[in-house]
Write an enzyme that holds these catalytic residues in place. Structure first.
Site, short mmCIF file in Angstrom:
data_model
loop_
_atom_site.label_atom_id
_atom_site.label_comp_id
_atom_site.label_asym_id
_atom_site.label_seq_id
_atom_site.Cartn_x
_atom_site.Cartn_y
_atom_site.Cartn_z
N HIS A 24 28.65 -26.89 -28.18
CA HIS A 24 27.40 -27.39 -28.76
C HIS A 24 26.31 -27.61 -27.71
O HIS A 24 25.67 -28.65 -27.64
CB HIS A 24 27.62 -28.60 -29.68
CG HIS A 24 28.21 -29.86 -29.08
ND1 HIS A 24 27.78 -30.41 -27.89
CD2 HIS A 24 29.17 -30.69 -29.53
CE1 HIS A 24 28.45 -31.52 -27.65
NE2 HIS A 24 29.31 -31.71 -28.62
N HIS A 78 39.65 -39.30 -34.19
CA HIS A 78 38.22 -38.94 -34.04
C HIS A 78 37.93 -37.75 -34.96
O HIS A 78 38.72 -36.80 -35.01
CB HIS A 78 37.97 -38.58 -32.57
CG HIS A 78 36.57 -38.22 -32.23
ND1 HIS A 78 35.47 -38.65 -32.94
CD2 HIS A 78 36.05 -37.45 -31.21
CE1 HIS A 78 34.37 -38.17 -32.38
NE2 HIS A 78 34.69 -37.43 -31.35
N GLU A 80 35.16 -35.67 -34.92
CA GLU A 80 34.30 -34.55 -34.51
C GLU A 80 35.08 -33.24 -34.75
O GLU A 80 36.30 -33.19 -34.57
CB GLU A 80 33.85 -34.69 -33.05
CG GLU A 80 32.73 -33.72 -32.72
CD GLU A 80 31.95 -34.03 -31.45
OE1 GLU A 80 32.27 -35.00 -30.74
OE2 GLU A 80 30.99 -33.26 -31.17
N ASP A 82 35.80 -30.60 -33.28
CA ASP A 82 36.74 -30.02 -32.32
C ASP A 82 38.13 -30.65 -32.44
O ASP A 82 39.10 -30.12 -31.90
CB ASP A 82 36.22 -30.13 -30.87
CG ASP A 82 35.73 -31.51 -30.49
OD1 ASP A 82 35.22 -32.23 -31.36
OD2 ASP A 82 35.84 -31.88 -29.30
N HIS A 145 33.94 -41.65 -29.01
CA HIS A 145 32.66 -41.03 -28.78
C HIS A 145 31.72 -41.10 -29.99
O HIS A 145 30.51 -40.98 -29.86
CB HIS A 145 32.95 -39.56 -28.41
CG HIS A 145 31.82 -38.63 -28.41
ND1 HIS A 145 31.85 -37.40 -28.98
CD2 HIS A 145 30.57 -38.78 -27.89
CE1 HIS A 145 30.70 -36.79 -28.82
NE2 HIS A 145 29.91 -37.59 -28.16
N ASP A 164 38.57 -38.58 -26.98
CA ASP A 164 37.64 -38.00 -25.99
C ASP A 164 37.65 -38.73 -24.64
O ASP A 164 37.46 -38.10 -23.59
CB ASP A 164 36.20 -38.04 -26.53
CG ASP A 164 35.89 -36.90 -27.50
OD1 ASP A 164 36.63 -35.90 -27.49
OD2 ASP A 164 34.92 -37.03 -28.25
N TYR A 196 32.09 -34.13 -17.60
CA TYR A 196 32.34 -34.57 -18.98
C TYR A 196 31.69 -35.93 -19.23
O TYR A 196 31.01 -36.14 -20.24
CB TYR A 196 33.85 -34.65 -19.21
CG TYR A 196 34.25 -34.92 -20.63
CD1 TYR A 196 34.44 -33.87 -21.53
CD2 TYR A 196 34.45 -36.22 -21.08
CE1 TYR A 196 34.82 -34.13 -22.84
CE2 TYR A 196 34.82 -36.47 -22.38
CZ TYR A 196 35.01 -35.43 -23.25
OH TYR A 196 35.38 -35.69 -24.55
N HIS A 229 41.12 -33.78 -24.61
CA HIS A 229 40.65 -32.60 -23.87
C HIS A 229 41.20 -32.66 -22.45
O HIS A 229 41.21 -33.72 -21.82
CB HIS A 229 39.12 -32.58 -23.74
CG HIS A 229 38.37 -32.44 -25.02
ND1 HIS A 229 38.39 -31.30 -25.78
CD2 HIS A 229 37.56 -33.31 -25.67
CE1 HIS A 229 37.60 -31.47 -26.85
NE2 HIS A 229 37.10 -32.68 -26.81
#
Ligand code: FEO
Length: 404
Positions: A24, A78, A80, A82, A145, A164, A196, A229
């Site tokens: 993104h 989370h 999001e 991803d 996040h 995250d 990050y 991640h």
């Protein structure tokens, strides 16, 4: 890559995205991973899913351990995309599983999927789940996040699954920090953490400090941190916590980032004597030309340095577009504990240097004034002034740095 056992009967079942370069808008030069975890217990429990493109990979990894229909609990830390965008594929394989999620997570998930047939348990900080041998504790981490975010602590494994937080966009063959011990790879990993943090978590320093304090107050024993991640912190989980605390407390390198763009090389010409002035004061300096470097790299370099000089030519009385874009992006990340100044060239009216200072003020950065601007092209006299500007800026950076 098949499942990897990270603790007794707890497996990484995620996916490595070697090829992603645009996350993104964040340029991910090292790719990334989408980590999710499977607890093999009396109640088989899956923590998080992966980005939709990699649903097949993650499901194959789960199948390497157990048939997905046996999964009883799915924890969504989370929402999001991803992490959550393959939840529908998982639910199709195990439709009776219970999804454990925060209230904000449920609200978001209802907008992203048809959840009408799914079973939910809304959880908040302090709620637990017993899977048999393991006891799981949920800790809400709103805005780390997104508002829905939480972490899951697996008590008997002393494992914090942190979504995250503590992650990196870093695709690698190794899954653990102790596989990155050579000088080069350790430095690469450190850089990935800072990259990050700068691009994703910079606005949330205060929250990071209070959330780490809250976790410490809970007295959780942590000997592994597994983010969603990048690599898992197994050898030294305290290292990543301390790195986060340092960054949240404003610690960074005593160095300067010169971030600039140029039309006809006049502003560019100014960067060299300015850089030399900074160097001659004994301070390291990195020079980043916007349009030649990804925006996220410029953000990272800004974050890694105590001082930043913005160089911009004037176009139509305002900042050059790439510089304006950088400052707009930076402003959204709410930078703090950095000192900034500006320089640039102009043809008639000027305006770019003033525009940069206007942006610094809005962001609340420490300011080094006055900036320096030259008409059309720096003369040798102008170059001497640029050199002195660099030296004076470096002195101020050193002075300001002592506060941290
Ligand atoms: Fe990796 Fe906020 O998602």
């Amino acid at each position: 890559m098949n499942a990897v056992e990270i603790k007794s009967n707890i497996y990484w079942v995620g996916a490595i995205d070697w090829g992603i370069r645009d996350f993104h808008g964040y340029i991910t030069q090292n790719g990334t991973t989408y980590n999710n975890y499977l607890i093999m217990d009396e109640q088989v429990t899956l923590l998080d899913t992966v980005k939709y493109d990699f649903a097949g990979t993650a499901i194959d990894n789960i199948k390497h351990i157990i048939e997905p229909s046996k999964i009883k609990n799915i924890i969504i830390n989370h929402i999001e995309p991803d992490h959550v965008s393959s939840i529908d594929k998982i639910m199709a394989l195990t439709p009776d599983a219970v999804i454990h999620i925060t209230a904000m997570g449920k609200k978001g998930l209802d907008r992203l999927f048809d959840t009408s047939a799914w079973k939910f348990r809304i959880v908040k900080t302090g709620d637990t789940l017993n899977t048999g041998r393991y006891n799981l504790l949920f800790i809400e981490t709103p805005m780390l996040h997104w508002p829905d975010s939480m972490m899951t602590y697996v008590k008997e494994a002393r494992l914090l699954i942190s979504q995250d937080a503590f992650g990196q966009h870093f695709a690698s063959a190794g899954r653990f920090d102790d596989e990155f011990l050579s000088c080069f790879s350790a430095a690469e990993l450190d850089d990935a953490v800072k990259d990050y943090y700068a691009n994703i978590l910079m606005p949330f320093g205060k929250l990071i400090k209070s959330k780490i304090a809250e976790i410490q107050k809970l007295g959780l024993e942590i000997d592994m941190i597994a983010p969603d991640h990048g690599i898992i912190w197994r050898k030294d989980p305290a290292k990543i916590i301390n790195m986060y605390l340092d960054m949240a407390n404003g610690k960074t390198d005593l160095s300067v980032a010169i971030i600039y763009d140029t039309m006809w090389h006049s502003t560019e010409q100014m960067t060299l004597p300015i850089m030399q002035g900074i160097k001659d004061e004994g301070i390291d300096c990195r020079v980043i030309k916007l349009r030649s470097a990804p925006m996220s790299t410029a953000i990272k370099e800004f974050w890694k340095a105590r001082g930043c000089l913005i160089g911009s030519p004037t176009i139509n009385n305002i900042l050059f577009p790439s510089v304006a874009e950088f400052l707009s992006h930076l402003s959204g990340l709410r930078p703090a504990n950095r000192i900034a100044g500006a320089f640039g060239s102009y043809g008639w009216g000027g305006g770019a240097v003033k525009g940069a200072y206007d942006e610094f003020r809005k962001m609340g950065l420490e300011i080094f004034e006055p900036g320096i601007q030259v008409l059309y092209k720096a003369s040798s006299e102008d170059e001497k002034k640029c050199y002195e500007f660099g030296r004076e800026f470096a002195k101020k950076v050193r002075e300001y740095h002592e506060k941290f």
